[in-house]
Write a protein that holds these residues in place. Structure first.
Motif, PDB file in Angstrom:
ATOM      1  N   ILE A 101       0.816  -1.210   0.000  1.00 33.45           N
ATOM      2  CA  ILE A 101       0.000   0.000   0.000  1.00 33.45           C
ATOM      3  C   ILE A 101       0.850   1.261   0.000  1.00 33.45           C
ATOM      4  CG2 ILE A 101      -1.685   1.314   1.358  1.00 33.45           C
ATOM      5  CD1 ILE A 101      -2.943  -1.371   2.162  1.00 33.45           C
ATOM      6  N   ILE A 106       2.073   1.834  -3.466  1.00 35.50           N
ATOM      7  CA  ILE A 106       0.978   2.286  -4.337  1.00 35.50           C
ATOM      8  C   ILE A 106       0.725   3.773  -4.118  1.00 35.50           C
ATOM      9  CG2 ILE A 106      -1.517   2.111  -4.775  1.00 35.50           C
ATOM     10  CD1 ILE A 106      -1.236  -0.901  -4.156  1.00 35.50           C
ATOM     11  N   ASN A 107       0.631   4.187  -2.858  1.00 39.47           N
ATOM     12  CA  ASN A 107       0.397   5.606  -2.562  1.00 39.47           C
ATOM     13  C   ASN A 107       1.512   6.488  -3.085  1.00 39.47           C
ATOM     14  OD1 ASN A 107      -2.138   5.421  -1.293  1.00 39.47           O
ATOM     15  ND2 ASN A 107      -1.195   4.780   0.620  1.00 39.47           N
ATOM     16  N   ALA A 134      -4.574   7.346  -5.339  1.00 41.39           N
ATOM     17  CA  ALA A 134      -5.201   6.023  -5.394  1.00 41.39           C
ATOM     18  C   ALA A 134      -6.216   5.890  -4.263  1.00 41.39           C
ATOM     19  CB  ALA A 134      -4.149   4.926  -5.295  1.00 41.39           C
ATOM     20  N   ILE A 165      -8.075   0.907  -2.012  1.00 36.95           N
ATOM     21  CA  ILE A 165      -7.025  -0.092  -2.212  1.00 36.95           C
ATOM     22  C   ILE A 165      -7.398  -1.381  -1.472  1.00 36.95           C
ATOM     23  CG2 ILE A 165      -4.577  -0.622  -1.892  1.00 36.95           C
ATOM     24  CD1 ILE A 165      -4.092   2.450  -1.865  1.00 36.95           C
ATOM     25  N   LYS A 166      -7.404  -2.511  -2.215  1.00 30.20           N
ATOM     26  CA  LYS A 166      -7.780  -3.796  -1.617  1.00 30.20           C
ATOM     27  C   LYS A 166      -6.836  -4.884  -2.101  1.00 30.20           C
ATOM     28  CE  LYS A 166     -12.624  -2.602  -1.582  1.00 30.20           C
ATOM     29  NZ  LYS A 166     -13.795  -2.555  -2.432  1.00 30.20           N
ATOM     30  N   TYR A 210      -3.009  -5.892  -5.669  1.00 29.85           N
ATOM     31  CA  TYR A 210      -3.804  -4.843  -5.053  1.00 29.85           C
ATOM     32  C   TYR A 210      -4.627  -4.209  -6.150  1.00 29.85           C
ATOM     33  CZ  TYR A 210      -1.388  -4.935  -0.576  1.00 29.85           C
ATOM     34  OH  TYR A 210      -0.892  -5.311   0.635  1.00 29.85           O
ATOM     35  N   THR A 211      -5.938  -4.064  -5.924  1.00 27.59           N
ATOM     36  CA  THR A 211      -6.753  -3.304  -6.855  1.00 27.59           C
ATOM     37  C   THR A 211      -7.015  -1.947  -6.225  1.00 27.59           C
ATOM     38  OG1 THR A 211      -8.854  -4.112  -5.955  1.00 27.59           O
ATOM     39  CG2 THR A 211      -7.892  -5.359  -7.791  1.00 27.59           C
ATOM     40  N   PHE A 212      -7.220  -0.955  -7.073  1.00 21.22           N
ATOM     41  CA  PHE A 212      -7.520   0.393  -6.589  1.00 21.22           C
ATOM     42  C   PHE A 212      -8.131   1.206  -7.707  1.00 21.22           C
ATOM     43  CE2 PHE A 212      -3.172   0.272  -8.085  1.00 21.22           C
ATOM     44  CZ  PHE A 212      -3.010   1.446  -8.822  1.00 21.22           C
TER      45      PHE A 212
END
Length: 167
Positions: free
Chosen positions: A116, A119-120, A126, A129-130, A145-147
């Motif tokens: 995470i 990603i950020n 984003a 986020i999951k 990770y989907t977002f």
């Protein structure tokens, strides 16, 4: 008209689609969700293990995609789709083919090299986020990770952060 896919060996209904009459909307979204969950419970799905991952309105139906949620991972590759008529409040669409194909398989979560915080950092803005398990190619699953970013749904590999096309 109604069409259905039934497992020949076990007689399990894996998918069906029924025509839905047109008319004035009498079923609201929240009621449709309750109808979909009740239907799944009656079909012996463990609804307490399912989360709604997508929803929309299409052709007079409220359509819900639900996926199992285990050990903090949403299993998108095991999704179940249920559509409830806006005019009659009856289930008119059911698709559990992916659920029956993948549900018994359990992959061990690999060491996450891209999470995470990455990603950020790489995808400023984003949202939602999951951690998910998806089908990457026919019969091949992976963790990602989907977002959402600027309204677009994206996925990145937990192994190296490479973008993955969602199917």
């Amino acid at each position: 008209n109604t069409s259905a896919v039934v497992n020949a060996m076990h007689g399990t209904v894996m998918q069906f689609l029924c025509d839905s009459p047109e008319g004035e909307r009498v079923t609201e979204r929240d009621e449709a969700e309750k109808i979909a969950v009740k239907f799944l419970r009656e079909e012996c799905f463990h609804v307490e293990e399912l989360v709604i991952t997508e929803e929309n309105q299409d052709g007079g139906l409220y359509v819900f995609e639900l996926s199992p949620f285990y050990d903090d991972v949403i299993c998108l590759s095991e999704k179940i789709t249920v559509g409830v008529s806006q005019t009659t409040g009856r289930v008119k669409l059911f698709d559990a083919v992916d659920y029956y194909r993948y549900h018994r398989k359990r992959l061990n979560l690999p060491k996450i090299n891209y999470g995470i915080s990455e990603i950020n950092e790489d995808f400023s803005g984003a949202e939602d986020i999951k951690l998910c398990k998806i089908e990457r190619a026919e019969g091949v699953e992976c963790f990602c990770y989907t977002f959402r970013l600027s309204g677009q749904k994206l996925a990145v590999s937990v192994l190296g952060g490479s973008l993955i096309e969602l199917r």
